[in-house]
Design a protein around this motif. Structure first.
Motif, PDB file in Angstrom:
ATOM      1  N   HIS A  14      -1.211  16.976  -2.467  1.00 26.66           N
ATOM      2  CA  HIS A  14      -0.181  16.249  -3.139  1.00 26.66           C
ATOM      3  C   HIS A  14      -0.305  14.733  -3.580  1.00 26.66           C
ATOM      4  CE1 HIS A  14       3.720  15.623  -5.301  1.00 26.66           C
ATOM      5  NE2 HIS A  14       4.051  14.508  -4.264  1.00 26.66           N
ATOM      6  N   LEU A  15      -0.538  14.170  -2.592  1.00 26.55           N
ATOM      7  CA  LEU A  15      -0.922  12.575  -2.641  1.00 26.55           C
ATOM      8  C   LEU A  15      -2.132  12.282  -3.710  1.00 26.55           C
ATOM      9  CD1 LEU A  15      -0.752  11.154   0.963  1.00 26.55           C
ATOM     10  CD2 LEU A  15       0.488  10.635  -1.183  1.00 26.55           C
ATOM     11  N   ARG A  16      -3.117  13.337  -3.608  1.00 26.00           N
ATOM     12  CA  ARG A  16      -4.210  13.034  -4.501  1.00 26.00           C
ATOM     13  C   ARG A  16      -3.990  13.002  -6.022  1.00 26.00           C
ATOM     14  NH1 ARG A  16      -7.583  15.791  -0.299  1.00 26.00           N
ATOM     15  NH2 ARG A  16      -8.338  14.324   0.840  1.00 26.00           N
ATOM     16  N   GLU A  17      -3.106  14.297  -6.064  1.00 24.19           N
ATOM     17  CA  GLU A  17      -2.658  14.316  -7.467  1.00 24.19           C
ATOM     18  C   GLU A  17      -1.804  13.268  -8.023  1.00 24.19           C
ATOM     19  OE1 GLU A  17      -0.421  18.003  -7.144  1.00 24.19           O
ATOM     20  OE2 GLU A  17      -2.177  19.305  -7.004  1.00 24.19           O
ATOM     21  N   VAL A  21      -2.521  10.679 -11.131  1.00 24.95           N
ATOM     22  CA  VAL A  21      -1.524  10.207 -12.277  1.00 24.95           C
ATOM     23  C   VAL A  21      -1.239   8.700 -12.136  1.00 24.95           C
ATOM     24  CG1 VAL A  21       0.883  10.584 -13.050  1.00 24.95           C
ATOM     25  CG2 VAL A  21      -0.203  12.485 -12.313  1.00 24.95           C
ATOM     26  N   LEU A  22      -1.079   8.294 -11.176  1.00 20.31           N
ATOM     27  CA  LEU A  22      -0.910   6.756 -10.965  1.00 20.31           C
ATOM     28  C   LEU A  22      -2.004   5.901 -11.602  1.00 20.31           C
ATOM     29  CD1 LEU A  22       1.072   4.393 -10.263  1.00 20.31           C
ATOM     30  CD2 LEU A  22       0.254   4.573  -7.697  1.00 20.31           C
ATOM     31  N   LEU A  23      -3.281   6.256 -11.182  1.00 17.99           N
ATOM     32  CA  LEU A  23      -4.166   5.488 -11.758  1.00 17.99           C
ATOM     33  C   LEU A  23      -4.534   5.792 -13.044  1.00 17.99           C
ATOM     34  CD1 LEU A  23      -6.983   6.449  -8.996  1.00 17.99           C
ATOM     35  CD2 LEU A  23      -6.013   4.177  -9.395  1.00 17.99           C
ATOM     36  N   GLY A  24      -4.092   6.714 -13.719  1.00 21.29           N
ATOM     37  CA  GLY A  24      -3.893   6.847 -15.351  1.00 21.29           C
ATOM     38  C   GLY A  24      -2.993   6.071 -15.710  1.00 21.29           C
ATOM     39  N   LEU A  71      -1.911   4.713  -0.791  1.00 25.91           N
ATOM     40  CA  LEU A  71      -3.187   4.797  -0.039  1.00 25.91           C
ATOM     41  C   LEU A  71      -3.045   4.622   1.522  1.00 25.91           C
ATOM     42  CD1 LEU A  71      -5.131   2.578  -2.573  1.00 25.91           C
ATOM     43  CD2 LEU A  71      -5.442   5.119  -1.891  1.00 25.91           C
ATOM     44  N   GLU A  72      -1.836   3.718   1.777  1.00 28.81           N
ATOM     45  CA  GLU A  72      -1.793   3.708   3.304  1.00 28.81           C
ATOM     46  C   GLU A  72      -1.335   5.138   3.947  1.00 28.81           C
ATOM     47  OE1 GLU A  72       1.237   0.751   3.490  1.00 28.81           O
ATOM     48  OE2 GLU A  72      -0.356  -0.900   3.353  1.00 28.81           O
ATOM     49  N   GLU A  74      -2.241   8.077   2.777  1.00 27.50           N
ATOM     50  CA  GLU A  74      -3.074   8.765   2.719  1.00 27.50           C
ATOM     51  C   GLU A  74      -4.186   8.494   4.112  1.00 27.50           C
ATOM     52  OE1 GLU A  74      -6.542  10.696  -0.539  1.00 27.50           O
ATOM     53  OE2 GLU A  74      -6.302   8.481  -0.376  1.00 27.50           O
ATOM     54  N   ALA A  75      -4.246   7.343   4.236  1.00 22.98           N
ATOM     55  CA  ALA A  75      -5.054   6.783   5.471  1.00 22.98           C
ATOM     56  C   ALA A  75      -4.338   7.347   6.694  1.00 22.98           C
ATOM     57  CB  ALA A  75      -5.209   5.306   5.406  1.00 22.98           C
ATOM     58  N   PHE A  76      -3.188   7.364   6.645  1.00 28.27           N
ATOM     59  CA  PHE A  76      -2.497   7.663   7.890  1.00 28.27           C
ATOM     60  C   PHE A  76      -2.743   9.249   8.020  1.00 28.27           C
ATOM     61  CE2 PHE A  76       1.579   9.641   9.828  1.00 28.27           C
ATOM     62  CZ  PHE A  76       1.280   9.136  11.056  1.00 28.27           C
ATOM     63  N   LEU A  77      -2.736   9.951   7.033  1.00 26.53           N
ATOM     64  CA  LEU A  77      -2.953  11.474   6.942  1.00 26.53           C
ATOM     65  C   LEU A  77      -4.345  11.803   7.463  1.00 26.53           C
ATOM     66  CD1 LEU A  77      -0.635  12.763   4.078  1.00 26.53           C
ATOM     67  CD2 LEU A  77      -0.212  12.750   6.270  1.00 26.53           C
ATOM     68  N   THR A  78      -5.270  10.990   6.999  1.00 24.40           N
ATOM     69  CA  THR A  78      -6.585  11.333   7.499  1.00 24.40           C
ATOM     70  C   THR A  78      -7.090  10.629   8.882  1.00 24.40           C
ATOM     71  OG1 THR A  78      -7.368   9.465   6.227  1.00 24.40           O
ATOM     72  CG2 THR A  78      -7.459  11.448   5.133  1.00 24.40           C
ATOM     73  N   SER A  79      -6.153  10.040   9.386  1.00 26.18           N
ATOM     74  CA  SER A  79      -6.679   9.398  10.724  1.00 26.18           C
ATOM     75  C   SER A  79      -6.173  10.495  11.793  1.00 26.18           C
ATOM     76  CB  SER A  79      -5.663   8.109  10.912  1.00 26.18           C
ATOM     77  OG  SER A  79      -4.231   8.401  11.188  1.00 26.18           O
TER      78      SER A  79
END
Length: 79
Positions: A14-17, A21-24, A71-72, A74-79
């Motif tokens: 969901h974060l990636r989605e 959108v946010l980057l667009g 991004l923070e 996402e970093a937390f989820l990948t740690s």
């Protein structure tokens, strides 16, 4: 896969989605800012152009802050 892992994976997807959108939106806001900047620079007396420029600065600031938070997370989820 445990329920916690499945939830974590779903949240990351969901974060990636949301990031996509946010980057667009950031790209669109950047282009609008550049257009407003050009107008304001070409005609320094145009108060409307300067006002529009201020709006886009604010929009970019808010979106950049939201991007930082995502991004923070996402970093937390990948740690």
């Amino acid at each position: 896969m445990s329920r916690a892992e499945a939830r974590k994976r779903a949240r990351k997807e969901h974060l990636r989605e949301v990031l996509e959108v946010l980057l667009g939106e950031l790209e669109e806001a950047s282009q609008a800012f550049q257009s407003a900047w050009k107008r304001a620079k070409e005609n320094p007396e145009d108060e409307e152009a300067w006002g529009e420029l201020q709006v886009w600065v604010s929009v970019l600031g808010v979106k950049a802050k939201y991007l930082e938070e995502l991004l923070e997370e996402e970093a937390f989820l990948t740690s």
